[in-house]
Design an enzyme around this catalytic site. Structure first.
Site, mmCIF file in Angstrom:
data_model
loop_
_atom_site.group_PDB
_atom_site.id
_atom_site.type_symbol
_atom_site.label_atom_id
_atom_site.label_comp_id
_atom_site.label_asym_id
_atom_site.label_seq_id
_atom_site.Cartn_x
_atom_site.Cartn_y
_atom_site.Cartn_z
ATOM 1 N N ARG A 72 0.809 -1.241 0.000
ATOM 2 C CA ARG A 72 0.000 0.000 0.000
ATOM 3 C C ARG A 72 0.833 1.278 0.000
ATOM 4 O O ARG A 72 0.279 2.366 0.166
ATOM 5 C CB ARG A 72 -0.941 0.052 1.222
ATOM 6 C CG ARG A 72 -1.773 -1.172 1.453
ATOM 7 C CD ARG A 72 -2.751 -1.419 0.329
ATOM 8 N NE ARG A 72 -3.707 -2.480 0.656
ATOM 9 C CZ ARG A 72 -4.312 -3.225 -0.249
ATOM 10 N NH1 ARG A 72 -4.098 -3.030 -1.527
ATOM 11 N NH2 ARG A 72 -5.165 -4.156 0.119
ATOM 12 N N ASP A 326 -1.012 -13.022 -0.489
ATOM 13 C CA ASP A 326 -1.981 -11.996 -0.894
ATOM 14 C C ASP A 326 -2.381 -11.138 0.305
ATOM 15 O O ASP A 326 -3.534 -10.707 0.427
ATOM 16 C CB ASP A 326 -3.224 -12.616 -1.561
ATOM 17 C CG ASP A 326 -4.057 -11.566 -2.304
ATOM 18 O OD1 ASP A 326 -3.572 -10.434 -2.486
ATOM 19 O OD2 ASP A 326 -5.194 -11.889 -2.686
#
Lengths: 451, 350
Positions: A72, A326
């Site tokens: 992120r 993930d």
């Protein structure tokens, strides 16, 4: 904590290094940040030049490698930063993580790649390998400057979160990347079959009134991708496989000798769509107030036990090459809402290993195979000399206690993403020490008593 | 019409609700204490019928009978919920459900506040949660809520102390509609157990069908469903304990005691589920000829709003066997019964 000027001697543990077919009680010696020796001989010579870590009853392996992590950073630092994400990785036993490109701005140009690498190097906790976008802005319209990205250090290309829906673009991407020797890591999801989809299609989705995401939306794109890999000779990697039908397609591709690899996540290997009903998957026939648990919302969705069984079998026989997390951190508010509004993703770097270790505890996958799928196999995928304890290789080591009981408490996790369906779940087995480049970066004893 | 016993308002006032602190309280009073369910073991909400026992459903239907008597008086007012605050929070358009809840609350003497939220203000979960927290800080007793997302009332129920009544959530559930349907069937036919009920239309996306399937199963009805394969949950074929799947409209309606037609949403056509409304009407619509296959005097029901001429022909919709307006009238009585039960319990011990 080890003094880096000295070596480290890890004594008394069961050493599993699938890259060398090692599985025995042995001493691991690290000197100057690299592997010195794995020896069955007792530690005798110059013990004063080593800090000794006694790991009796524990397992010593190469550091885990995750080829699919969402950090992120840049752009969504409220969800995760390179600092918190790599700390979470260290606590989860990962010494190498591959950062997916859905940052803001997106990792579709060398500047962003360089910024990520620079920041990761400043933090210095674990190795961060960026993944470049396949298309500009991950919009699925025009190829990104892939050669420039490759020169900047990406290990592959992905528009993860979004599939390359246009088959011609996928063909060109596979073809172009083949000239760079890098894989296209596709997120297989046929968009037209998953409009508004929220969870696995089936009886539970129908019971909850949630729009279904059918297995075939994944497997049809996997099948398409396999044909395009055959057409182009490109390297194809299928991300987070969840459906039995996809496994069949990958198995056939491998039988044809195509350059196809695939990954599975800890959650798809261990959880089913009954978890959307809440109560940790307890399906008692009634939709209770714990249902619509947004922490279970993930893309692709949690599937059925039949799919989980197929995935475990494929992991054991190598059809699924490797385990990837993930890890997808989000802000609390992104999950504190209705199921439809909730963001997809599970924050799992710190629970991933305990999750998949449950497969060993119930004799579904042997421990050496499990370790192989998290070390040697991803190293092979990356084409790098990591994930091994061979003499002279970088000293990335993970040590875990396979029998340590602990309870998942999101508030104790280093990741900023506190959303996991495993919150409050009893786990068996935990990473206790992580060593990166000969330096101890995580030591559970330093923060909490073992046991 | 079958009449049941005494006024529920009197009888329910005689019962002593157990002091309630949060969700873990176990009730030792009342008819439902024997088994876990909505009115016992800390359940204080009405989210769907799947968590209600037959006893609990019967309790609501019995109370609704008394409420119906109240509604037939010259002065339609009781002080049963005086001093209680009910908020209806609707994130979707509604005529009958919202008005029905409002009237139900007002007849019972509660203060009813209607809140309609434009869909734009709920585009983020945080704002839904904040909306709920804001409303709760005003000391409400019952929140009646409709939301376009399945499960929204479950989410809200986990973050609120007030009783939550699901007035329709996405394509999931509409429990008070099912309760009023059960009440209507029982009023006309005397009982529900053993009656053949045909539910026809969009079973997959219908919250009315889903809640009715639970309720009718619990009450012992013999349910048959029929609709286009694109709008039918495939697993129903393997669940004969819930419903039988008919192969044609004629088979579905044959010897039925009740034919319940569902509204077909026009967007099903644009989403590719249906070829055309004309074909839908031909194959899945109820007309006088097909109704003749049902038992004499079979009830024709529809939750409304109707697409006359599509799922139901106008002569049937307004014919002698239609009880569609009864359903609306009964909705008020049933919602009074639900509000009474929940409001009476939620506030004690506050």
């Amino acid at each position: 904590m080890a003094d880096n000027s000295k070596g480290i001697a890890i004594v008394g543990g069961r050493v599993i290094d699938p890259s060398q077919d090692i599985d025995r009680l042995a001493t691991v010696l690290i000197k100057d940040g690299v592997m010195e020796e794995v020896t069955a001989k007792p530690l005798a010579k110059a013990p004063d030049s080593y800090d000794v870590i006694d790991v009796a009853g524990q397992v010593v392996t190469p550091g885990f490698i995750d080829v699919h992590t969402h950090l992120r950073d840049p752009g969504e630092e409220h969800k995760e930063t390179i600092e918190t994400g790599t700390m979470a990785a260290a606590r989860g036993g990962f010494t190498t993580i591959c950062a997916m490109p859905n940052t803001v701005p997106c990792q579709d140009n060398a500047n962003v790649i360089e910024a990520v690498l620079k920041r990761a190097s400043e933090v210095g906790l674990v190795r961060v390998l960026p993944i470049g976008a396949i298309t500009v802005g991950r919009h699925g319209e025009q190829l990104a400057d892939m050669a420039e990205l490759a020169a900047a250090g990406v290990i592959g290309f992905s528009d993860d979160g979004d599939p390359v829906a246009d088959p011609n673009l996928m063909r060109q991407a596979l073809s172009y990347a083949s000239g760079l020797g890098l894989p296209i890591m596709n997120h297989p999801q046929e968009p037209a079959l998953t409009r508004g989809a929220q969870m696995n299609e089936g009886p539970i989705a129908n019971r909850l009134g949630l729009t279904g995401w059918p297995n075939e939306a994944e497997s049809s794109m996997v099948a398409r991708d396999v044909e395009l890999a055959a057409l182009t000779g490109g390297r194809l990697h299928e991300c987070h496989i969840s459906a039995r039908q996809s496994i069949d397609a990958i198995r056939r591709a491998k039988e044809r000798g195509l350059n196809v690899t695939a990954e599975a996540t800890p959650h798809h290997l261990t959880l089913t769509d009954t978890w959307v009903l809440g109560e940790h998957g307890d399906d008692n026939g009634v939709v209770r107030s714990g249902a619509y648990d947004t922490s279970t919302k993930v893309n692709p969705p949690l599937r059925t036990q039949d799919d989980v069984d197929a995935l475990i079998e494929a992991l054991a026989d190598g059809t699924i090459d490797l385990i990837a997390t993930d890890h997808a951190p989000h802000a609390i508010t992104d999950k504190l809402c209705t199921y439809q509004e909730a963001a997809n993703g599970i924050a799992n770097l710190e629970t991933a290993f305990a999750s998949v270790l449950s497969l060993h505890h119930r004799d579904a996958v042997s421990l050496p195979v499990l370790i192989e799928r998290m070390t040697a196999a991803p190293a092979r995928f990356l084409g790098m000399d990591i994930g091994t304890m061979k003499k002279g290789s970088t000293a990335d080591i993970t040590i875990f206690n396979p029998d340590l009981d602990w309870t998942v408490d999101p508030s104790e996790m280093a990741t900023l993403g506190k959303h996991t369906p495993l919150a409050g779940t009893q786990m068996k087995g935990r990473v206790t020490t992580t060593i990166f480049g000969g330096k101890v970066i995580w030591d559970i004893a330093a923060v909490a008593p073992i046991g | 019409m079958a009449r049941r016993s005494t006024s529920a308002v009197v009888s329910t006032q005689e019962r002593k609700p157990t002091p309630s602190k949060g969700r873990q309280v176990v009730s030792t009073s009342g008819v439902a204490a024997a088994r876990p369910g909505l009115w016992s073991e800390g359940k204080r909400h009405l989210l769907d019928l799947d968590e209600m026992s037959r006893t609990e459903i019967e309790e609501i239907l019995r109370n609704a009978d008394g409420m119906k008597e109240v509604l037939s008086r010259n002065v339609r007012k009781t002080p049963a919920l005086r001093g209680k605050t009910i908020i209806t929070l609707f994130f979707e358009n509604s005529t009958r459900t919202r008005v029905s809840f409002e009237q139900a609350g007002k007849v019972l003497g509660a203060d009813v506040i209607n809140v309609t939220a434009s869909s734009s203000s709920v585009s983020k979960g945080e704002s839904l949660l904040n909306t709920i927290r804001t409303l709760e800080s005003m000391q409400i007793d019952v929140l009646v809520m409709r939301h376009p997302h399945s499960g929204a009332p479950y989410f809200v129920a986990n973050h609120i102390d007030a009783a939550v009544i699901n007035a329709g959530d996405g394509t999931h559930a509409h429990p008070t509609q099912a309760l009023l349907d059960l009440f209507t069937i029982e009023s006309h036919l005397g009982s529900i157990a053993g009656k053949k009920v045909a539910i026809v239309g969009d079973i997959l996306y219908s919250r009315v069908a889903r809640s009715n399937l639970w309720g009718l199963k619990t009450m012992g009805a013999d349910v048959t469903v029929f609709g286009p394969p694109t709008l039918m949950p495939p697993e129903l074929r393997d669940q004969p304990d819930i419903a039988k799947v008919a192969g044609s409209m004629e088979e579905a309606v044959d010897q039925a005691d009740v034919v319940m037609m569902l509204r077909i949403q026009k967007e099903r056509q644009s989403a590719g589920h249906l070829p055309s409304m004309r074909e839908y009407s031909t194959r899945f619509g109820l007309n006088a000829k097909r109704l003749k296959l049902a038992r004499p005097g079979a009830l024709v029901m529809h939750p409304g709003p109707m697409n006359e001429g599509i799922e139901i022909s106008p002569d049937v919709a307004h014919g002698a066997q239609a009880v569609i307006e009864d359903q609306v009238a009964n909705g008020v009585a049933v919602r009074m019964a639900v509000l009474y039960t929940l409001a009476a319990r939620s506030s004690v011990g506050r």
